[in-house]
Design a protein around this motif. Structure first.
Motif, PDB file in Angstrom:
ATOM      1  N   VAL A  37       0.789  -1.242  -0.029  1.00 40.57           N
ATOM      2  CA  VAL A  37       0.117  -0.086  -0.047  1.00 40.57           C
ATOM      3  C   VAL A  37       1.058   1.369   0.091  1.00 40.57           C
ATOM      4  N   PRO A  38       0.550   1.928  -1.107  1.00 41.39           N
ATOM      5  CA  PRO A  38       1.396   3.250  -0.960  1.00 41.39           C
ATOM      6  C   PRO A  38       1.201   4.432  -0.319  1.00 41.39           C
ATOM      7  N   GLU A  39       1.953   5.553   0.156  1.00 37.64           N
ATOM      8  CA  GLU A  39       1.403   6.532   0.735  1.00 37.64           C
ATOM      9  C   GLU A  39       0.306   7.164   0.179  1.00 37.64           C
ATOM     10  N   HIS A  40      -0.816   7.518   0.836  1.00 36.36           N
ATOM     11  CA  HIS A  40      -2.013   7.734   0.123  1.00 36.36           C
ATOM     12  C   HIS A  40      -3.056   8.427   0.999  1.00 36.36           C
ATOM     13  N   LEU A  41      -3.896   9.193   0.489  1.00 35.16           N
ATOM     14  CA  LEU A  41      -4.860   9.741   1.154  1.00 35.16           C
ATOM     15  C   LEU A  41      -6.362   9.283   0.490  1.00 35.16           C
ATOM     16  N   GLU A  42      -6.969   8.561   1.674  1.00 37.34           N
ATOM     17  CA  GLU A  42      -8.319   8.183   1.281  1.00 37.34           C
ATOM     18  C   GLU A  42      -9.391   8.949   1.322  1.00 37.34           C
ATOM     19  N   THR A  43     -10.318   8.761   0.619  1.00 32.82           N
ATOM     20  CA  THR A  43     -11.726   9.611   0.240  1.00 32.82           C
ATOM     21  C   THR A  43     -12.568   8.598   0.739  1.00 32.82           C
ATOM     22  N   ARG A  44     -13.419   9.019   1.744  1.00 31.22           N
ATOM     23  CA  ARG A  44     -14.517   8.120   2.509  1.00 31.22           C
ATOM     24  C   ARG A  44     -15.819   8.758   2.340  1.00 31.22           C
ATOM     25  N   SER A  45     -16.566   8.024   2.179  1.00 32.19           N
ATOM     26  CA  SER A  45     -18.292   8.681   2.429  1.00 32.19           C
ATOM     27  C   SER A  45     -18.784   8.551   3.457  1.00 32.19           C
ATOM     28  N   LEU A  46     -19.621   9.698   3.806  1.00 34.31           N
ATOM     29  CA  LEU A  46     -20.071   9.811   5.154  1.00 34.31           C
ATOM     30  C   LEU A  46     -21.649   9.509   5.068  1.00 34.31           C
ATOM     31  N   TYR A  47     -22.084   8.691   6.041  1.00 33.19           N
ATOM     32  CA  TYR A  47     -23.358   8.275   6.200  1.00 33.19           C
ATOM     33  C   TYR A  47     -23.971   8.676   7.723  1.00 33.19           C
ATOM     34  N   ASN A  48     -25.087   8.806   7.670  1.00 35.04           N
ATOM     35  CA  ASN A  48     -25.958   9.185   9.003  1.00 35.04           C
ATOM     36  C   ASN A  48     -26.803   7.830   9.171  1.00 35.04           C
ATOM     37  N   SER A  49     -26.919   7.422  10.539  1.00 39.14           N
ATOM     38  CA  SER A  49     -27.788   6.382  10.715  1.00 39.14           C
ATOM     39  C   SER A  49     -29.330   6.937  10.672  1.00 39.14           C
ATOM     40  N   ALA A  50     -29.788   7.988  10.886  1.00 37.04           N
ATOM     41  CA  ALA A  50     -31.064   8.170  10.587  1.00 37.04           C
ATOM     42  C   ALA A  50     -31.555   8.242   9.240  1.00 37.04           C
ATOM     43  N   GLN A  51     -30.640   8.564   8.085  1.00 36.57           N
ATOM     44  CA  GLN A  51     -30.866   8.305   6.657  1.00 36.57           C
ATOM     45  C   GLN A  51     -29.869   7.301   6.030  1.00 36.57           C
ATOM     46  N   PRO A  52     -29.928   5.912   6.278  1.00 40.63           N
ATOM     47  CA  PRO A  52     -29.141   5.026   5.746  1.00 40.63           C
ATOM     48  C   PRO A  52     -29.384   5.093   4.129  1.00 40.63           C
ATOM     49  N   GLY A  53     -28.099   4.894   3.657  1.00 40.56           N
ATOM     50  CA  GLY A  53     -27.642   4.706   2.190  1.00 40.56           C
ATOM     51  C   GLY A  53     -27.755   5.962   1.433  1.00 40.56           C
ATOM     52  N   LEU A  54     -28.004   7.073   2.291  1.00 39.55           N
ATOM     53  CA  LEU A  54     -27.897   8.559   1.628  1.00 39.55           C
ATOM     54  C   LEU A  54     -26.589   9.215   2.273  1.00 39.55           C
ATOM     55  N   GLU A  55     -25.726   9.382   1.234  1.00 37.41           N
ATOM     56  CA  GLU A  55     -24.372   9.958   1.321  1.00 37.41           C
ATOM     57  C   GLU A  55     -24.589  11.514   1.940  1.00 37.41           C
ATOM     58  N   GLN A  56     -23.762  12.021   2.832  1.00 38.94           N
ATOM     59  CA  GLN A  56     -23.818  12.998   3.729  1.00 38.94           C
ATOM     60  C   GLN A  56     -22.580  13.742   3.365  1.00 38.94           C
TER      61      GLN A  56
END
Length: 590
Positions: A272-291
């Motif tokens: 694994v090289p040195e990296h910066l990861e882009t993660r999706s944010l989610y809310n338990s009140a609205q599952p499946g909907l990216e915040q």
């Protein structure tokens, strides 16, 4: 030549965002990759099935990470078998680790305020530990830059590989309560730097020692380095340092050649090289909907290998204070917007200026009255203080949107100087004669004389300037933050029938100073004291340049062109005076 910019982690970050496949910093510079995928690690994903009723295969589970290797057995019993890859397996018992979580920034967050903005902050949880406070929020933004690092010591990982679940939350603070804006699940990975650049080596083992452990783990011969460290034999192949570095390192503290070469060879392995990861944010009140999205990475260091290197400093860069000093010397060939009583074309010229995003700093020169040839002289100084982020090449502006706002909203705009040439009118709105917009980071090269200033401001990229006959020698744009000073003529334009036309020329002096330099060399606005750096004399204007309401007699002298009227004009004035005396004298006689 351009000066070397300050190189830090944010330099790598912004370079990675602009990287389109090529490496703008060269092969010897420290680099970073921005990843969009969620899976980082070794091995492959395998599906496990089992036989069900009716001879049907049903899914029984998934092996998230694993490897299978098949070794050929020798036909002769005395021949030793081929080396095996799995020589040292990770321990099955939990082990103490040092975990460092780096939260860089978030973007595309969902608004939680009536103004369409939010006050986000970060909270990181690992096991029973939680890092992050509500008072460490970034006000009024949907794209916060956190630049924070959380450290947890003595944490026990659940598996020998150090791969354990971790949750990061971006929370939105509104009023007195907090609501979860989103959460991201993170399987940590140990990053490998892409090059031995200016960033400090933070692993517990040096690159050469790590390469030796890789050889032992995969059943390969121990790597052999040359005495000078410029060559190494690994996996029956010889690697030379000059194959990876085209020249000597251009940065400070590059490290010994042995370690740089080992790091280049490690980058050829599937790690694994040195990296910066882009993660999706989610809310338990609205599952499946990216915040929104979060950019971050995690470092994990087993305690049995010793203390790691220093953590990476990702503190957000602070904006530096500058002062732009713009001296308006002359105006040439501007449009004539008015007509006097004798039908002559003229303009009462003045110039206004401000920085984009800072209209409250708008300043204007005095007025050059009754210009009949489109020329004006001012010798007037503008002063524009501002804050600038060199990494992003943007000006930082903080202002309160409303009276009741507790925090300032931070805006980032390009460092653009806007100058406008106007015609002053007393009984109607002033007329705009020309506009000049100058980007201080990509300043068009000025002309030496007004006669040579014939091109549009944007033509410096594709069309050579008129005074440069050889296209290869055509001057490019200049960065005022490096050159610090520039003087010359720039063209003004006007929008007419859907196209831009040339509508005048401005002679300017631009000087950029830091806040400390500006305090050491104070100057006044306009021609006020202290009038230094440079001293601005009173402009030499024609005698006809005056305000006619304040000098009506001078209007008779300079407002009428007597050389064109001659004696006929004098006789007409004398007859007019005799007629007025004939009317008013009997009335005033008792």
């Amino acid at each position: 030549e351009e000066e070397e910019e300050e190189v830090d982690w944010w330099s790598k970050f912004y370079t990675a965002l602009e990287d389109k496949g090529e490496i703008p910093w060269g092969t010897n510079r420290d680099r970073l990759k921005v990843r969009q995928s969620l899976r980082l690690g070794w091995g492959q994903e395998w599906r496990w099935d089992r036989m069900g009723q009716g001879w049907r295969w049903n899914r029984a589970g998934i092996l998230s990470q694993g490897l299978f290797c098949i070794y050929p057995l020798p036909e002769e019993p005395r021949v030793p078998p081929s080396p095996q890859h799995f020589q040292q397996l990770p321990p099955s018992k939990p082990q103490d680790c040092l975990v460092r979580v780096y939260i860089v920034r978030a973007f595309d967050l969902s608004p939680c305020d009536v103004t369409g903005l939010s006050d986000p902050y970060v909270r990181v949880s690992l096991g029973k530990r939680t890092l992050g406070q509500r008072d460490q929020y970034v006000p009024n933004t949907l794209e916060p830059v956190f630049g924070s690092a959380g450290v947890g010591t003595g944490m026990r990982m659940k598996d020998g590989n150090g791969h354990s679940g971790m949750a990061q939350g971006v929370y939105i603070e509104e009023g007195t309560g907090g609501t979860a804006g989103g959460e991201a699940s993170q399987p940590p990975a140990h990053p490998l730097p892409l090059s031995a650049g200016p960033a400090a080596w933070r692993d517990q083992l040096c690159p050469s020692r790590t390469l030796e452990l890789v050889a032992v783990t995969q059943g390969l011969p121990t790597p052999e380095f040359s005495p000078d460290g410029l060559a190494v034999t690994f996996n029956h192949r010889t690697f030379l340092l000059r194959h990876f570095e085209s020249g000597p390192p251009t940065f400070r503290h590059p490290g010994p050649p042995r370690e740089r070469l080992a790091l280049h060879v490690l980058n050829l392995c599937p790690f694994v090289p040195e990296h910066l990861e882009t993660r999706s944010l989610y809310n338990s009140a609205q599952p499946g909907l990216e915040q929104g999205k979060l950019q971050m990475w995690v470092d994990i260091f087993p305690s049995n290998l010793g203390p790691p290197g220093p953590p990476v400093n990702i503190d957000p860069r602070k904006a530096e204070r500058y002062e732009l000093r713009c001296v308006v010397w002359n105006v040439r060939d501007t449009d004539l917007g008015d007509t006097n009583l004798l039908g002559q074309r003229m303009s009462d010229i003045y110039v206004t200026g401000w920085l984009d995003g800072l209209p409250e700093q708008r300043q204007h020169t005095d007025i050059h009255y009754r210009s009949q040839d489109g020329h004006g002289a001012f010798n007037w100084r503008f002063l524009f203080p501002f804050e600038f982020l060199a990494a992003e090449k943007l000006c930082v502006i903080g202002r309160r949107e409303h009276v009741w706002s507790l925090d300032k909203t931070v805006l980032k705009v390009p460092p653009k100087l806007i100058l406008q040439v106007w015609d002053n009118d007393k009984f109607k709105a002033d007329d705009l004669l020309g506009v000049l917009e100058l980007d201080l980071t990509k300043l068009p090269y000025p002309a030496l004389t007004p006669r040579l200033c014939r091109g549009m401001p944007w033509e410096h990229r594709s069309v050579p300037w008129p005074w440069c006959r050889t296209p290869a020698l055509a001057p490019s744009s200049i960065n005022l933050f490096r050159m610090r000073r520039a003087r010359g003529w720039w063209p003004c334009t006007m929008q007419e029938d859907g196209a831009q036309r040339l509508s005048g020329k401005l002679e300017l002096s631009l000087e950029l100073l830091t806040a400390e330099e500006a305090e050491e060399r104070p100057v006044g606005k306009g021609r006020e004291e202290p009038n230094n750096y440079p001293t601005l004399p009173v402009p030499r204007r024609s005698k006809s340049s005056f305000l006619w309401l304040q000098s009506p007699l001078r209007l008779l002298r300079y407002g009428i062109r007597w050389r064109y009227c001659g004696w006929a004009g004098l006789a007409l004035v004398a007859v007019l005076l005799l007629f007025l005396m004939h009317i008013f004298f009997p009335v005033s006689t008792p």
